[in-house]
Design an enzyme around this catalytic site. Structure first.
Site, PDB file in Angstrom:
ATOM      1  N   CYS A   2       1.028   7.058   6.041  1.00 25.09           N
ATOM      2  CA  CYS A   2       1.639   7.742   4.897  1.00 25.09           C
ATOM      3  C   CYS A   2       0.680   8.769   4.311  1.00 25.09           C
ATOM      4  O   CYS A   2       1.113   9.744   3.686  1.00 25.09           O
ATOM      5  CB  CYS A   2       2.068   6.742   3.836  1.00 25.09           C
ATOM      6  SG  CYS A   2       0.755   5.641   3.285  1.00 25.09           S
ATOM      7  N   GLU A  21       5.224   2.515  -2.965  1.00 25.40           N
ATOM      8  CA  GLU A  21       4.410   3.457  -2.187  1.00 25.40           C
ATOM      9  C   GLU A  21       5.279   3.957  -1.050  1.00 25.40           C
ATOM     10  O   GLU A  21       5.605   3.202  -0.123  1.00 25.40           O
ATOM     11  CB  GLU A  21       3.143   2.811  -1.643  1.00 25.40           C
ATOM     12  CG  GLU A  21       2.258   3.841  -0.943  1.00 25.40           C
ATOM     13  CD  GLU A  21       1.166   3.236  -0.089  1.00 25.40           C
ATOM     14  OE1 GLU A  21       0.868   3.820   0.971  1.00 25.40           O
ATOM     15  OE2 GLU A  21       0.622   2.193  -0.478  1.00 25.40           O
TER      16      GLU A  21
END
Length: 461
Positions: free
Chosen positions: A264, A230
């Site tokens: 993010c 990720e």
């Protein structure tokens, strides 16, 4: 023994100091994990579920201390850090609940003379590398499903948030998890790469930057093991002409500035239809001016410092460059007295007159800055949303759900929101495309990455 220090962004003092694990400690930890795995796998799923559920309860019982530690380690306002504990509980509880169905054998249709089925079996030892920005929420995504599936877990947390690793492991030990099943290591970068190359490590779950993801890929090259990556994001939102403007602005501004933009999946680009552009910009300015920038241990603060001064300097540089290229800043930093050069305290900023020739609209910012770009059509908005090396989440604001769904199909992202943003639902697959990563966590699909299929083909005689 080599040591490291965690410098708090609150006041620049040393908040935590710990030794790095040495080679002997690393070897003992990995050996314990490998030895414990077969026994852990052999336990009934119900037993693993019970231990994980007890661990969640033990963890939540310490929420006040945990919230304070998160604030001091990475700078999020104390008013919000208990939310990290609540999110940990929500995600873990959901994965515990769905584990029986997600891990159940796949029974194939009857075939005369044969019995056939597919089991999901654990991989072995999973190495979880977690970041500082959402230190518990990112880690839980892999840790709990890995344990439920019968894997052992070794956790390496960011040097900025080492107490998070210690807190999680302590909660599981208190809950009765067998020795060696869940452990942590405080590791240097070099030793982290060394651990990734060890034969006993069978899966790596990494959350971090794109360069960090490339380090993982290089470290495991030729090992034929799976990795979950990720990575970064430059997530866009689009406010259409028919959106509920107040809801859209409230949602996007919160999604852009919560956690000081250090997410993010935070909103970093906003595209607005020209017919509502002026209204959106006006309402956005009003909201941003209401933020209180200050020390995160002050309950009145709702915008804390960035994690370190270097991060704030990067954002300042990216913003100044955009303004030099023609962008216009709408927020006066003087309205936020805590904003000071040479510190991690940074005023929020809205930028207009931006375009994709500017780094602020293409390069991950990871700070409290939002670029707002006017568009003439839906097609232009979708083209700009997709004009990125990243693809984690995207948000569309419209009151026409059917039309919104059509546009959502055209957006290159792992998750597309309609009339919301910056939220992770554990029932949905958390996944990125392009440079936002590879693999999936959470949901039933998340268990697939932490197990391997094993087929059983029996002929009746």
């Amino acid at each position: 023994m080599e040591r490291f220090q965690t410098i708090t962004p609150v006041d620049g003092s040393v908040y935590v100091e710990r030794p790095y694990a040495n080679s002997a400690q690393i070897n003992v930890t990995l050996d314990k994990a490998q030895t414990a795995q077969k026994h852990w796998q052999s336990l009934p799923l119900e037993a693993r579920q019970a231990i994980c559920q007890n661990a969640v309860a033990c963890f939540v019982a310490n929420q006040d201390a945990i919230a304070e530690e998160v604030s001091w380690m990475m700078g999020r306002p104390i008013a919000y850090t208990k939310g990290e504990v609540a999110g940990f509980e929500e995600r873990a509880t959901h994965m515990i609940k769905i584990a029986p169905e997600a891990l159940a054998p796949i029974m194939l249709p009857e075939k005369q003379g044969f019995r056939r089925y597919i089991k999901r079996v654990p991989l072995g030892t999973v190495f979880v590398i977690a970041p500082w920005n959402y230190p518990y929420l990112t880690a839980v995504n892999a840790i709990v499903p890995a344990l439920l599936a019968g894997n052992t877990v070794v956790l390496k947390h960011s040097a900025q948030t080492p107490l998070c690793a210690e807190r999680m492991v302590a909660a599981f030990i208190e809950a009765g998890i067998p020795e060696g099943v869940f452990q942590y290591l405080h590791l240097s970068h070099a030793d982290t790469e060394t651990v990734m190359q060890q034969e006993s490590i069978r899966h790596i779950a990494f959350t971090g930057s794109v360069p960090g993801g490339k380090v993982v890929e290089r470290a495991v090259a030729g090992r034929f093991i799976s990795t979950g990556l990720e990575l970064g994001g430059k997530d866009p939102a689009y406010i259409r002409h028919d959106a509920d403007i107040k809801n859209a602005v409230d949602t996007v501004i919160d999604g852009a500035f919560f956690n000081s933009g250090q997410s993010c999946c935070g909103m970093e680009r906003l595209y607005v239809h020209e017919s509502v552009y002026d209204d959106v910009v006006s309402q956005s300015i009003d909201l941003v001016k209401q933020y209180q920038l200050g020390r995160p241990d002050d309950p009145k603060t709702n915008l804390g410092p960035l994690v370190r001064t270097a991060s704030a300097d990067f954002v300042r540089g990216q913003t100044a460059e955009a303004i030099a290229q023609g962008a216009k800043g709408l927020i006066d930093a003087a309205d936020f007295p805590a904003d000071q050069l040479g510190t991690p305290y940074l005023a929020p900023q809205l930028l207009i007159n931006v375009d994709h020739s500017m780094r602020v609209m293409t390069e991950e910012t990871f700070g409290p800055v939002l670029g707002i770009q006017k568009v003439k059509t839906d097609d232009e908005a979708i083209r700009l949303m997709n004009d990125s090396e990243f693809g984690l989440t995207a948000a569309i604001f419209t009151q026409d759900e059917a039309q919104g769904e059509q546009w959502a199909d055209r957006v290159d992202a792992g998750t597309v929101f309609l009339n919301r943003c910056d939220y992770l639902d554990p029932a949905l697959a958390w996944v990125g495309v392009k440079n936002s990563g590879r693999g999936c966590t959470l949901s039933q699909i998340g268990f697939e990455q932490l197990t391997r299929p094993k087929s059983f083909h029996f002929k009746r005689v």
